[in-house]
Motif scaffolding. Structure first.
Motif, PDB file in Angstrom:
ATOM      1  N   ASN A 107      26.409  42.691  42.635  1.00 43.98           N
ATOM      2  CA  ASN A 107      25.711  43.967  42.647  1.00 43.98           C
ATOM      3  C   ASN A 107      24.439  43.821  43.476  1.00 43.98           C
ATOM      4  O   ASN A 107      23.611  42.942  43.226  1.00 43.98           O
ATOM      5  CB  ASN A 107      25.391  44.397  41.211  1.00 43.98           C
ATOM      6  N   ALA A 108      24.252  44.702  44.463  1.00 42.35           N
ATOM      7  CA  ALA A 108      23.124  44.586  45.393  1.00 42.35           C
ATOM      8  C   ALA A 108      21.775  44.870  44.731  1.00 42.35           C
ATOM      9  O   ALA A 108      20.740  44.386  45.200  1.00 42.35           O
ATOM     10  CB  ALA A 108      23.331  45.528  46.565  1.00 42.35           C
ATOM     11  N   THR A 109      21.761  45.632  43.644  1.00 42.96           N
ATOM     12  CA  THR A 109      20.478  45.950  42.996  1.00 42.96           C
ATOM     13  C   THR A 109      20.122  44.972  41.886  1.00 42.96           C
ATOM     14  O   THR A 109      18.972  44.607  41.712  1.00 42.96           O
ATOM     15  CB  THR A 109      20.510  47.386  42.428  1.00 42.96           C
ATOM     16  N   THR A 110      21.111  44.522  41.121  1.00 45.44           N
ATOM     17  CA  THR A 110      20.816  43.621  39.986  1.00 45.44           C
ATOM     18  C   THR A 110      21.117  42.155  40.299  1.00 45.44           C
ATOM     19  O   THR A 110      20.724  41.282  39.530  1.00 45.44           O
ATOM     20  CB  THR A 110      21.651  44.033  38.762  1.00 45.44           C
ATOM     21  N   PHE A 111      21.808  41.892  41.390  1.00 46.48           N
ATOM     22  CA  PHE A 111      22.208  40.549  41.804  1.00 46.48           C
ATOM     23  C   PHE A 111      23.040  39.835  40.732  1.00 46.48           C
ATOM     24  O   PHE A 111      22.989  38.627  40.586  1.00 46.48           O
ATOM     25  CB  PHE A 111      20.991  39.687  42.174  1.00 46.48           C
ATOM     26  N   ILE A 112      23.798  40.628  39.974  1.00 51.35           N
ATOM     27  CA  ILE A 112      24.693  40.081  38.954  1.00 51.35           C
ATOM     28  C   ILE A 112      26.122  40.140  39.509  1.00 51.35           C
ATOM     29  O   ILE A 112      26.551  41.161  40.040  1.00 51.35           O
ATOM     30  CB  ILE A 112      24.586  40.882  37.639  1.00 51.35           C
ATOM     31  N   SER A 113      26.829  39.021  39.379  1.00 51.38           N
ATOM     32  CA  SER A 113      28.210  38.996  39.863  1.00 51.38           C
ATOM     33  C   SER A 113      29.113  39.773  38.903  1.00 51.38           C
ATOM     34  O   SER A 113      28.949  39.715  37.685  1.00 51.38           O
ATOM     35  CB  SER A 113      28.706  37.556  40.007  1.00 51.38           C
ATOM     36  N   GLN A 114      30.032  40.520  39.480  1.00 52.11           N
ATOM     37  CA  GLN A 114      30.969  41.336  38.710  1.00 52.11           C
ATOM     38  C   GLN A 114      32.381  40.906  39.057  1.00 52.11           C
ATOM     39  O   GLN A 114      32.708  40.705  40.227  1.00 52.11           O
ATOM     40  CB  GLN A 114      30.794  42.817  39.037  1.00 52.11           C
ATOM     41  N   LYS A 115      33.183  40.784  38.028  1.00 54.01           N
ATOM     42  CA  LYS A 115      34.585  40.422  38.244  1.00 54.01           C
ATOM     43  C   LYS A 115      35.355  41.657  38.696  1.00 54.01           C
ATOM     44  O   LYS A 115      35.314  42.701  38.046  1.00 54.01           O
ATOM     45  CB  LYS A 115      35.187  39.848  36.964  1.00 54.01           C
ATOM     46  N   SER A 116      36.064  41.538  39.814  1.00 58.60           N
ATOM     47  CA  SER A 116      36.864  42.653  40.320  1.00 58.60           C
ATOM     48  C   SER A 116      38.137  42.773  39.499  1.00 58.60           C
ATOM     49  O   SER A 116      38.699  41.767  39.059  1.00 58.60           O
ATOM     50  CB  SER A 116      37.214  42.425  41.786  1.00 58.60           C
ATOM     51  N   PRO A 117      38.615  43.998  39.283  1.00 66.99           N
ATOM     52  CA  PRO A 117      39.867  44.154  38.529  1.00 66.99           C
ATOM     53  C   PRO A 117      41.042  43.601  39.322  1.00 66.99           C
ATOM     54  O   PRO A 117      41.071  43.677  40.548  1.00 66.99           O
ATOM     55  CB  PRO A 117      39.977  45.673  38.334  1.00 66.99           C
ATOM     56  N   SER A 118      41.995  43.023  38.620  1.00 65.64           N
ATOM     57  CA  SER A 118      43.184  42.478  39.279  1.00 65.64           C
ATOM     58  C   SER A 118      44.223  43.578  39.459  1.00 65.64           C
ATOM     59  O   SER A 118      44.179  44.615  38.807  1.00 65.64           O
ATOM     60  CB  SER A 118      43.768  41.330  38.466  1.00 65.64           C
ATOM     61  N   LYS A 119      45.146  43.335  40.349  1.00 64.00           N
ATOM     62  CA  LYS A 119      46.234  44.273  40.605  1.00 64.00           C
ATOM     63  C   LYS A 119      47.488  43.675  39.971  1.00 64.00           C
ATOM     64  O   LYS A 119      47.926  42.599  40.358  1.00 64.00           O
ATOM     65  CB  LYS A 119      46.416  44.459  42.107  1.00 64.00           C
ATOM     66  N   ASP A 120      48.036  44.363  38.968  1.00 62.63           N
ATOM     67  CA  ASP A 120      49.180  43.859  38.213  1.00 62.63           C
ATOM     68  C   ASP A 120      50.393  44.760  38.423  1.00 62.63           C
ATOM     69  O   ASP A 120      50.332  45.955  38.129  1.00 62.63           O
ATOM     70  CB  ASP A 120      48.844  43.789  36.722  1.00 62.63           C
ATOM     71  N   GLN A 121      51.462  44.169  38.917  1.00 64.91           N
ATOM     72  CA  GLN A 121      52.705  44.897  39.164  1.00 64.91           C
ATOM     73  C   GLN A 121      53.865  44.072  38.627  1.00 64.91           C
ATOM     74  O   GLN A 121      53.803  42.845  38.601  1.00 64.91           O
ATOM     75  CB  GLN A 121      52.907  45.122  40.666  1.00 64.91           C
ATOM     76  N   TRP A 122      54.922  44.743  38.217  1.00 61.93           N
ATOM     77  CA  TRP A 122      56.113  44.037  37.788  1.00 61.93           C
ATOM     78  C   TRP A 122      57.344  44.899  37.982  1.00 61.93           C
ATOM     79  O   TRP A 122      57.251  46.117  38.135  1.00 61.93           O
ATOM     80  CB  TRP A 122      56.005  43.545  36.344  1.00 61.93           C
ATOM     81  N   GLY A 123      58.475  44.239  38.016  1.00 62.35           N
ATOM     82  CA  GLY A 123      59.738  44.947  38.193  1.00 62.35           C
ATOM     83  C   GLY A 123      60.915  44.027  37.936  1.00 62.35           C
ATOM     84  O   GLY A 123      60.762  42.811  37.791  1.00 62.35           O
ATOM     85  N   TYR A 124      62.084  44.629  37.877  1.00 62.35           N
ATOM     86  CA  TYR A 124      63.305  43.863  37.623  1.00 62.35           C
ATOM     87  C   TYR A 124      64.504  44.623  38.139  1.00 62.35           C
ATOM     88  O   TYR A 124      64.398  45.803  38.535  1.00 62.35           O
ATOM     89  CB  TYR A 124      63.479  43.570  36.125  1.00 62.35           C
ATOM     90  N   TYR A 125      65.626  43.975  38.153  1.00 55.37           N
ATOM     91  CA  TYR A 125      66.888  44.656  38.398  1.00 55.37           C
ATOM     92  C   TYR A 125      67.975  44.024  37.544  1.00 55.37           C
ATOM     93  O   TYR A 125      67.902  42.856  37.165  1.00 55.37           O
ATOM     94  CB  TYR A 125      67.277  44.652  39.883  1.00 55.37           C
TER      95      TYR A 125
END
Length: 194
Positions: free
Chosen positions: A139-157
């Motif tokens: 964060n540019a104002t607080t200089f605290i690192s933030q964890k980015s959300p992950s991208k979760d996908q799944w599928g089957y056949y």
């Protein structure tokens, strides 16, 4: 694609791998374990990670190589019945500058009944889960690192096939794919299944 038992690529393969699998340069090690009641094969591999899916160019160099494994088991029930099931894992980096990482986890199984080369029943399934992890942001104002959300996908056949002649068979396949990281404006999961 020529190794598949059907002509159209499953949706989960199209989304995660593409029409073909990795087109990379690397090394692979495989070993066959001939145990008494079950046969196991372990495949370990590493490639340069430059290209993923169908390609006509070499691709760009990545920060780390791509690694994968596949452990499969084969078991005979009788002279005509057999089954094979396995587990897979892949780790690669799709881009160079963003430093994001993709992890794929898979499970596959096949059950086959065979009467010479004239009649055959086959049940086949694959399940894939992909998680893309992005680097932390500051964060540019607080200089605290933030964890980015992950991208979760799944599928089957699921695929069922009946071979009734030496050259003819008929089958049915059901495909499913969803992106669990997509949300509505209120934060609830978005319905996006294919």
């Amino acid at each position: 694609s020529h190794d598949r038992a059907f002509t159209m690529t499953p949706i989960v393969h199209e989304k995660f791998i593409g029409w073909e699998s990795a087109m990379d340069t690397g090394a692979e090690f495989s070993i066959l374990f001939p145990w008494k009641y079950i046969t196991q094969e372990l495949v370990l591999g590493a490639t340069n990670g430059k290209k993923w899916g169908h390609a006509h160019t070499e691709g760009e160099a990545k920060n780390n190589p791509m690694g994968y494994f596949h452990l499969k088991h084969f078991y005979y029930f009788s002279n005509n019945w057999g089954t094979q099931f396995g587990f897979s894992g892949i780790r690669f980096e799709p881009t160079t500058n963003r430093r994001n990482q993709r992890y794929l986890y898979g499970a596959d199984a096949i059950l086959r009944w065979n009467q010479s080369n004239l009649k055959e029943i086959m049940l086949l399934t694959e399940f894939w889960y992909q998680q893309e992890i992005f680097p932390e942001t500051i964060n540019a104002t607080t200089f605290i690192s933030q964890k980015s959300p992950s991208k979760d996908q799944w599928g089957y056949y699921l695929f069922a096939d009946y071979k009734f002649h030496q050259l003819w068979s008929c089958g049915f396949r059901y495909d499913y794919f969803t992106d669990k990281s997509l949300t509505m404006k209120d934060g609830s999961p978005a319905k996006n299944a294919i």
